[in-house]
Design an enzyme around this catalytic site. Structure first.
Site, short mmCIF file in Angstrom:
data_model
loop_
_atom_site.label_atom_id
_atom_site.label_comp_id
_atom_site.label_asym_id
_atom_site.label_seq_id
_atom_site.Cartn_x
_atom_site.Cartn_y
_atom_site.Cartn_z
N LYS A 54 -0.91 -0.12 -0.22
CA LYS A 54 0.36 -0.34 0.48
C LYS A 54 1.14 0.97 0.59
CE LYS A 54 0.47 -5.19 -0.82
NZ LYS A 54 0.77 -6.20 -1.85
N GLN A 98 4.76 -7.13 -6.51
CA GLN A 98 3.35 -7.55 -6.49
C GLN A 98 3.17 -8.73 -7.45
OE1 GLN A 98 1.06 -6.33 -4.41
NE2 GLN A 98 -0.62 -7.55 -5.23
N ASP A 121 7.87 -9.97 2.04
CA ASP A 121 6.82 -10.94 1.71
C ASP A 121 7.08 -12.30 2.35
OD1 ASP A 121 4.60 -10.28 0.15
OD2 ASP A 121 5.77 -10.18 -1.70
N1 GUN Z 1 -0.50 -10.74 -4.63
C1 GUN Z 1 -1.51 -11.19 -3.85
N2 GUN Z 1 -1.10 -11.35 -2.57
C2 GUN Z 1 0.20 -11.00 -2.54
C3 GUN Z 1 1.17 -10.94 -1.51
O1 GUN Z 1 0.94 -11.28 -0.35
N3 GUN Z 1 2.40 -10.52 -1.89
C4 GUN Z 1 2.69 -10.18 -3.17
N4 GUN Z 1 3.92 -9.80 -3.44
N5 GUN Z 1 1.82 -10.21 -4.15
C5 GUN Z 1 0.58 -10.62 -3.84
#
Ligand code: GUN
Length: 301
Positions: A54, A98, A121
């Site tokens: 990311k 995350q 998100d």
């Molecule tokens: N962990 C796995 N997928 C995601 C996601 O789409 N967003 C976040 N914040 N954590 C994750």
């Protein structure tokens, strides 16, 4: 019939190129640089890898990018204080914590602590409400279903799904439910199926658009697929692969790809499909957030 492959790599690269071009324009015209803050608590290697990718993508897009790596024993109050500081930081337009977070931290509390207008998100109740009520212009939409919709629109060559039957297999808050809301907003006739659904194969066979998001390796078989249907596979499952030697594994989706590709009109592969879109859509949402602050129309994908 042999299905057209909906390639995640090409589609994600195209979305990212659009984000980068729009970012350059936004910076030049308004002086606003999109900023994203990603928070990770603990050392889980898979989560660390996601967070690194990311950060890399954000930099490639020309964003300001911050990664906050907190130790696994970080008190919940410290995490909430960091979120509060980022909520008030005008240079940050997107905040992502995350998941999963360690057990001693209340995940729900953390999600709701993020400012809804920086919740890239799309997990905060405010954004869930905006999506379900069809206020897509204001909503942040979870990245995986948002990416699935981009692939679907491009495969079908249209964004109005009037008259089409869509079946979403899976009812998670992160994928199944928001996917159903997006399909409904695009005028599809939508059924959400799950483990308690009767005659799942028969229901899937009625689908012009079939979205699999259950986390069961290769559950969807060729005789579940309507000839010519568009099949979107959100599953990412690691399974044993004895052909790769002892202890070998591989990644497969929720769809038995080879046999379903003989029946479907278009299909996403795994790996190389929806998974690659998720980070691209996170960048698209962060750009949209910065555009909103600057009063500029964001791009469409
Ligand atoms: N962990 C796995 N997928 C995601 C996601 O789409 N967003 C976040 N914040 N954590 C994750």
């Amino acid at each position: 019939m042999t299905a057209t492959v909906i390639d995640g790599k090409t589609t994600a690269a195209d979305v990212l190129a659009t984000v980068k071009a729009a970012t350059d324009k936004l910076v030049a015209r308004t002086g606003v640089t999109p900023g994203i803050a990603v928070i990770i608590v603990g050392e889980d290697p898979a989560s660390q890898a996601y967070v690194r990718s990311k950060g890399r993508r954000a930099e490639e897009c020309g964003f300001k990018s911050e990664t906050h790596r907190l130790p696994a024993d970080t008190p919940e109050a410290d995490l909430l204080a960091l979120i509060d500081r980022l909520n008030r930081d005008d240079s940050i337009h997107g905040i992502l914590v995350q998941l999963p977070v360690p057990d001693h931290i209340d995940e729900g509390k953390v999600i709701q602590a993020v400012d809804p207008d920086k919740d890239v998100d799309g997990f905060n109740f405010v954004n869930v409400g905006r999506l379900v009520t069809g206020q897509l212009g204001e909503a942040f939409v979870p990245c995986t279903p948002a990416g699935s919709m981009v692939m679907l629109r491009r495969a079908l060559g249209k964004s109005d799904l009037s008259g089409l039957n869509a079946v979403v297999v899976g009812r998670s808050n992160i994928v199944g439910k928001p996917m159903a809301s997006l399909l409904l907003a695009a005028n599809a006739t939508v059924t959400t199926a799950h483990s308690r659904t009767r005659d799942l194969p028969g229901l899937c066979r009625s689908a012009d658009i079939l979205v699999a998001a259950v986390g069961r390796p290769e559950m969807i078989r060729a005789d579940w697929v309507k000839p010519g249907a568009c099949v979107i596979d959100v599953g990412i499952n690691r399974v044993p692969a004895p052909e790769k030697g002892e202890g070998g594994t591989k990644i497969v989706g929720d769809v038995a790809y080879d046999e379903c590709a003989e029946v479907a009109g278009s299909i996403t592969p795994v790996p190389g499909g929806v998974g690659l879109m998720t980070v691209a859509m996170l960048m698209a949402s962060t750009l949209a957030s910065a555009c909103r602050v600057a009063g500029v129309e964001p791009p469409t994908y």
